[in-house]
Design a protein around this motif. Structure first.
Motif, PDB file in Angstrom:
ATOM      1  N   LEU A  27       9.627 -19.636 -50.284  1.00 23.60           N
ATOM      2  CA  LEU A  27      10.717 -19.172 -50.206  1.00 23.60           C
ATOM      3  C   LEU A  27      11.570 -19.070 -48.662  1.00 23.60           C
ATOM      4  O   LEU A  27      12.639 -19.610 -48.711  1.00 23.60           O
ATOM      5  CB  LEU A  27      11.171 -17.770 -50.895  1.00 23.60           C
ATOM      6  CG  LEU A  27      10.220 -18.219 -52.611  1.00 23.60           C
ATOM      7  CD1 LEU A  27      10.502 -15.629 -53.021  1.00 23.60           C
ATOM      8  CD2 LEU A  27      11.741 -18.706 -53.230  1.00 23.60           C
ATOM      9  N   ALA A  28      10.538 -18.495 -48.406  1.00 25.54           N
ATOM     10  CA  ALA A  28      11.208 -18.586 -46.673  1.00 25.54           C
ATOM     11  C   ALA A  28      11.920 -20.010 -46.190  1.00 25.54           C
ATOM     12  O   ALA A  28      12.886 -19.848 -45.949  1.00 25.54           O
ATOM     13  CB  ALA A  28      10.105 -17.750 -45.556  1.00 25.54           C
ATOM     14  N   ALA A  29      10.937 -20.811 -46.234  1.00 28.44           N
ATOM     15  CA  ALA A  29      11.516 -22.052 -46.029  1.00 28.44           C
ATOM     16  C   ALA A  29      12.361 -22.835 -46.744  1.00 28.44           C
ATOM     17  O   ALA A  29      13.064 -23.278 -46.071  1.00 28.44           O
ATOM     18  CB  ALA A  29      10.265 -23.263 -46.599  1.00 28.44           C
ATOM     19  N   LEU A  30      12.638 -22.424 -47.704  1.00 31.48           N
ATOM     20  CA  LEU A  30      14.103 -23.236 -48.922  1.00 31.48           C
ATOM     21  C   LEU A  30      15.207 -22.255 -48.049  1.00 31.48           C
ATOM     22  O   LEU A  30      15.924 -23.069 -48.201  1.00 31.48           O
ATOM     23  CB  LEU A  30      13.562 -22.515 -50.631  1.00 31.48           C
ATOM     24  CG  LEU A  30      14.500 -23.028 -51.057  1.00 31.48           C
ATOM     25  CD1 LEU A  30      14.803 -24.597 -51.711  1.00 31.48           C
ATOM     26  CD2 LEU A  30      14.074 -22.517 -52.227  1.00 31.48           C
ATOM     27  N   ALA A  31      14.977 -20.850 -47.751  1.00 25.90           N
ATOM     28  CA  ALA A  31      16.309 -20.376 -46.768  1.00 25.90           C
ATOM     29  C   ALA A  31      16.518 -21.065 -46.135  1.00 25.90           C
ATOM     30  O   ALA A  31      18.207 -21.003 -45.822  1.00 25.90           O
ATOM     31  CB  ALA A  31      15.786 -18.851 -47.525  1.00 25.90           C
ATOM     32  N   TYR A  32      15.440 -21.163 -45.176  1.00 30.59           N
ATOM     33  CA  TYR A  32      15.741 -22.044 -43.878  1.00 30.59           C
ATOM     34  C   TYR A  32      16.975 -22.776 -44.024  1.00 30.59           C
ATOM     35  O   TYR A  32      17.637 -23.321 -43.250  1.00 30.59           O
ATOM     36  CB  TYR A  32      14.177 -21.584 -43.223  1.00 30.59           C
ATOM     37  CG  TYR A  32      14.416 -22.340 -41.862  1.00 30.59           C
ATOM     38  CD1 TYR A  32      14.896 -22.669 -41.080  1.00 30.59           C
ATOM     39  CD2 TYR A  32      14.235 -24.244 -41.661  1.00 30.59           C
ATOM     40  CE1 TYR A  32      15.129 -22.301 -39.226  1.00 30.59           C
ATOM     41  CE2 TYR A  32      14.520 -25.048 -40.677  1.00 30.59           C
ATOM     42  CZ  TYR A  32      14.635 -24.167 -39.569  1.00 30.59           C
ATOM     43  OH  TYR A  32      14.503 -24.406 -37.605  1.00 30.59           O
ATOM     44  N   LEU A  37      23.702 -24.853 -45.120  1.00 31.03           N
ATOM     45  CA  LEU A  37      24.086 -26.021 -45.881  1.00 31.03           C
ATOM     46  C   LEU A  37      24.685 -24.798 -47.050  1.00 31.03           C
ATOM     47  O   LEU A  37      26.433 -24.763 -46.763  1.00 31.03           O
ATOM     48  CB  LEU A  37      23.791 -26.850 -46.704  1.00 31.03           C
ATOM     49  CG  LEU A  37      22.734 -27.461 -46.338  1.00 31.03           C
ATOM     50  CD1 LEU A  37      21.885 -28.216 -48.049  1.00 31.03           C
ATOM     51  CD2 LEU A  37      23.776 -28.865 -45.771  1.00 31.03           C
ATOM     52  N   PHE A  38      25.084 -23.646 -46.921  1.00 27.88           N
ATOM     53  CA  PHE A  38      25.182 -22.189 -48.329  1.00 27.88           C
ATOM     54  C   PHE A  38      26.699 -22.276 -47.301  1.00 27.88           C
ATOM     55  O   PHE A  38      27.925 -22.188 -47.409  1.00 27.88           O
ATOM     56  CB  PHE A  38      24.304 -21.600 -48.817  1.00 27.88           C
ATOM     57  CG  PHE A  38      25.280 -20.413 -49.124  1.00 27.88           C
ATOM     58  CD1 PHE A  38      25.842 -20.362 -50.906  1.00 27.88           C
ATOM     59  CD2 PHE A  38      25.615 -19.184 -48.263  1.00 27.88           C
ATOM     60  CE1 PHE A  38      26.038 -19.515 -51.233  1.00 27.88           C
ATOM     61  CE2 PHE A  38      26.572 -17.661 -49.397  1.00 27.88           C
ATOM     62  CZ  PHE A  38      27.271 -18.594 -50.612  1.00 27.88           C
ATOM     63  N   TRP A  39      26.055 -22.040 -45.957  1.00 26.98           N
ATOM     64  CA  TRP A  39      27.562 -21.414 -44.967  1.00 26.98           C
ATOM     65  C   TRP A  39      28.516 -22.587 -44.182  1.00 26.98           C
ATOM     66  O   TRP A  39      29.358 -22.495 -44.678  1.00 26.98           O
ATOM     67  CB  TRP A  39      27.105 -21.004 -43.280  1.00 26.98           C
ATOM     68  CG  TRP A  39      28.033 -20.630 -42.531  1.00 26.98           C
ATOM     69  CD1 TRP A  39      28.178 -19.378 -42.241  1.00 26.98           C
ATOM     70  CD2 TRP A  39      28.061 -21.104 -41.496  1.00 26.98           C
ATOM     71  NE1 TRP A  39      29.074 -19.544 -40.963  1.00 26.98           N
ATOM     72  CE2 TRP A  39      29.191 -20.717 -40.634  1.00 26.98           C
ATOM     73  CE3 TRP A  39      28.413 -23.015 -41.385  1.00 26.98           C
ATOM     74  CZ2 TRP A  39      30.158 -21.420 -39.820  1.00 26.98           C
ATOM     75  CZ3 TRP A  39      28.664 -23.440 -40.335  1.00 26.98           C
ATOM     76  CH2 TRP A  39      29.924 -22.289 -39.877  1.00 26.98           C
ATOM     77  N   LEU A  40      27.990 -23.359 -44.194  1.00 18.79           N
ATOM     78  CA  LEU A  40      28.716 -25.032 -44.333  1.00 18.79           C
ATOM     79  C   LEU A  40      29.271 -24.927 -45.627  1.00 18.79           C
ATOM     80  O   LEU A  40      31.156 -24.733 -45.681  1.00 18.79           O
ATOM     81  CB  LEU A  40      28.386 -26.393 -44.124  1.00 18.79           C
ATOM     82  CG  LEU A  40      29.255 -27.135 -43.050  1.00 18.79           C
ATOM     83  CD1 LEU A  40      29.342 -26.707 -42.671  1.00 18.79           C
ATOM     84  CD2 LEU A  40      28.176 -28.692 -43.515  1.00 18.79           C
ATOM     85  N   LEU A  41      29.892 -24.554 -46.519  1.00 21.01           N
ATOM     86  CA  LEU A  41      29.611 -24.884 -47.675  1.00 21.01           C
ATOM     87  C   LEU A  41      30.901 -23.914 -47.896  1.00 21.01           C
ATOM     88  O   LEU A  41      32.558 -23.399 -48.427  1.00 21.01           O
ATOM     89  CB  LEU A  41      29.317 -25.033 -48.986  1.00 21.01           C
ATOM     90  CG  LEU A  41      29.730 -25.052 -50.331  1.00 21.01           C
ATOM     91  CD1 LEU A  41      31.116 -25.730 -50.458  1.00 21.01           C
ATOM     92  CD2 LEU A  41      28.718 -24.627 -51.421  1.00 21.01           C
ATOM     93  N   ILE A  42      30.213 -22.322 -47.636  1.00 19.82           N
ATOM     94  CA  ILE A  42      31.486 -21.285 -47.524  1.00 19.82           C
ATOM     95  C   ILE A  42      33.155 -21.878 -46.420  1.00 19.82           C
ATOM     96  O   ILE A  42      33.641 -20.753 -46.916  1.00 19.82           O
ATOM     97  CB  ILE A  42      30.948 -20.058 -47.448  1.00 19.82           C
ATOM     98  CG1 ILE A  42      30.015 -19.783 -48.661  1.00 19.82           C
ATOM     99  CG2 ILE A  42      31.921 -18.915 -47.065  1.00 19.82           C
ATOM    100  CD1 ILE A  42      30.130 -19.319 -49.830  1.00 19.82           C
ATOM    101  N   ALA A  43      32.470 -21.812 -45.319  1.00 20.19           N
ATOM    102  CA  ALA A  43      33.220 -22.002 -44.238  1.00 20.19           C
ATOM    103  C   ALA A  43      34.388 -23.007 -44.308  1.00 20.19           C
ATOM    104  O   ALA A  43      35.387 -23.043 -43.444  1.00 20.19           O
ATOM    105  CB  ALA A  43      32.053 -22.712 -42.745  1.00 20.19           C
ATOM    106  N   SER A  44      33.946 -23.913 -44.926  1.00 17.01           N
ATOM    107  CA  SER A  44      34.880 -25.248 -45.462  1.00 17.01           C
ATOM    108  C   SER A  44      36.187 -24.782 -46.302  1.00 17.01           C
ATOM    109  O   SER A  44      36.999 -25.021 -46.351  1.00 17.01           O
ATOM    110  CB  SER A  44      34.276 -26.332 -46.052  1.00 17.01           C
ATOM    111  OG  SER A  44      33.350 -26.739 -45.419  1.00 17.01           O
ATOM    112  N   THR A  45      35.930 -24.124 -47.139  1.00 12.60           N
ATOM    113  CA  THR A  45      36.826 -23.124 -47.499  1.00 12.60           C
ATOM    114  C   THR A  45      38.306 -21.996 -46.905  1.00 12.60           C
ATOM    115  O   THR A  45      38.887 -21.471 -47.428  1.00 12.60           O
ATOM    116  CB  THR A  45      35.994 -22.341 -49.053  1.00 12.60           C
ATOM    117  OG1 THR A  45      36.030 -21.066 -48.601  1.00 12.60           O
ATOM    118  CG2 THR A  45      35.872 -22.976 -49.583  1.00 12.60           C
TER     119      THR A  45
END
Length: 297
Positions: A27-32, A37-45
């Motif tokens: 789970l830690a590796a998945l979050a890493y 990518l999640f931040w990039l998606l949010i920041a693009s908005t």
């Protein structure tokens, strides 16, 4: 009487064992890997002001993804489209060429014996250890002498050389191409070029796709080589182009005062999408290529 499918007392059924530390580590590796990518998606908005004035991992009060996308493609007379097309050309030609060269070289090392083959293959293994950045300046000087600087060939030709891909294809071809099939084709009168083109390439398809994907990602994300090789903005790939926009944003004023930063983030998101599509389409070939040789027949 205990049912036949029931597990003996005190013994867990096979396949139901769980490891809490391993689960936490996964789970830690998945979050890493997914958090950027999640931040990039949010920041693009967000607008540039919202990038600095709102929480980074959640949407702002006024999302504007479509506006950012339109402005990204319209900026500087649509130069971002040229950068995307350049990147597709550089990465596509380099990936296909490197995969074919690696397949030919790996097949040759695996199925042919010649004087100095061990020394040559050891040289390939040694080349795997050399970082690409260490070769960038010598490559630039060589291409400058040849008059290829500031041309697409300055990016494509160095990307065709993939020592790791050749090593991978050699290991894969050793077991994936049976000697009996080669002997049967030679007895039937097929030449070596025809055998490679009609038989070997089909058998090497999973490994070929694996090398193709590795080279595609490496060339798509390559920054240093195009940076030193290219001077014309119309020849830039996405990596160098977005970097030039970021430099303009910094030179134009402090971070929050420049509208260019939102376009850089949105352009980064758009540039990631083709790689995601490529992995989704070629995923099954890639996985089977990586697993090749893991089980001995």
């Amino acid at each position: 009487m205990r049912p036949a499918s029931a597990a003996p007392p005190g013994r867990r059924r096979r396949g139901t064992r769980h490891s809490t530390p391993l689960t936490i580590a996964m789970l830690a590796a998945l979050a890493y890997f997914l958090l950027p990518l999640f931040w990039l998606l949010i920041a693009s908005t967000k607008s540039t002001q919202d990038l600095f004035g709102s929480f980074g991992l959640w949407f702002s009060h006024a999302p504007q993804l479509l506006t950012n996308v339109k402005e990204t493609f319209a900026q500087d007379d649509g130069v971002f489209v040229h950068w995307l097309l350049n990147t597709v050309m550089y990465a596509g030609v380099s990936a296909v060429g490197a995969a074919l060269l690696a397949a030919a070289g790996g097949y040759g090392f695996a199925k042919f014996r010649f004087r100095g083959d061990r020394a040559a293959f050891n040289l390939v293994l040694g080349a795997v250890m050399v970082p690409a950045t260490a070769l960038a300046i010598p490559t630039y000087l060589l291409f400058a002498k040849a008059g290829l600087v500031n041309t697409p060939w300055a990016v494509i030709l160095p990307s065709l050389v993939n020592p790791f891909g050749l090593y991978l294809m050699r290991v894969y071809a050793q077991d994936a191409v049976p000697d009996s099939i080669l002997e049967a084709a030679r007895i039937d009168g097929a030449g070596e070029a025809r055998i490679f083109g009609t038989i070997v390439l089909r058998l090497l398809a999973p490994g070929l796709v694996t090398v193709l994907l590795f080279t595609l990602v490496a060339t798509w994300n390559n920054y240093f080589l195009p940076l030193i090789m290219l001077n014309d903005p119309n020849l830039y790939p996405v990596t160098v182009g977005l970097s030039s926009w970021a430099a303009q944003a910094q030179n134009g004023g402090a971070g929050a005062g420049s509208d260019m930063l939102a376009l850089v983030v949105t352009g980064s998101l758009i540039s990631v999408l083709p790689l995601v599509v490529a992995f989704l389409l070629l995923q099954r070939y890639w996985q089977s290529g990586l697993a090749a040789g893991g089980v001995k027949q």
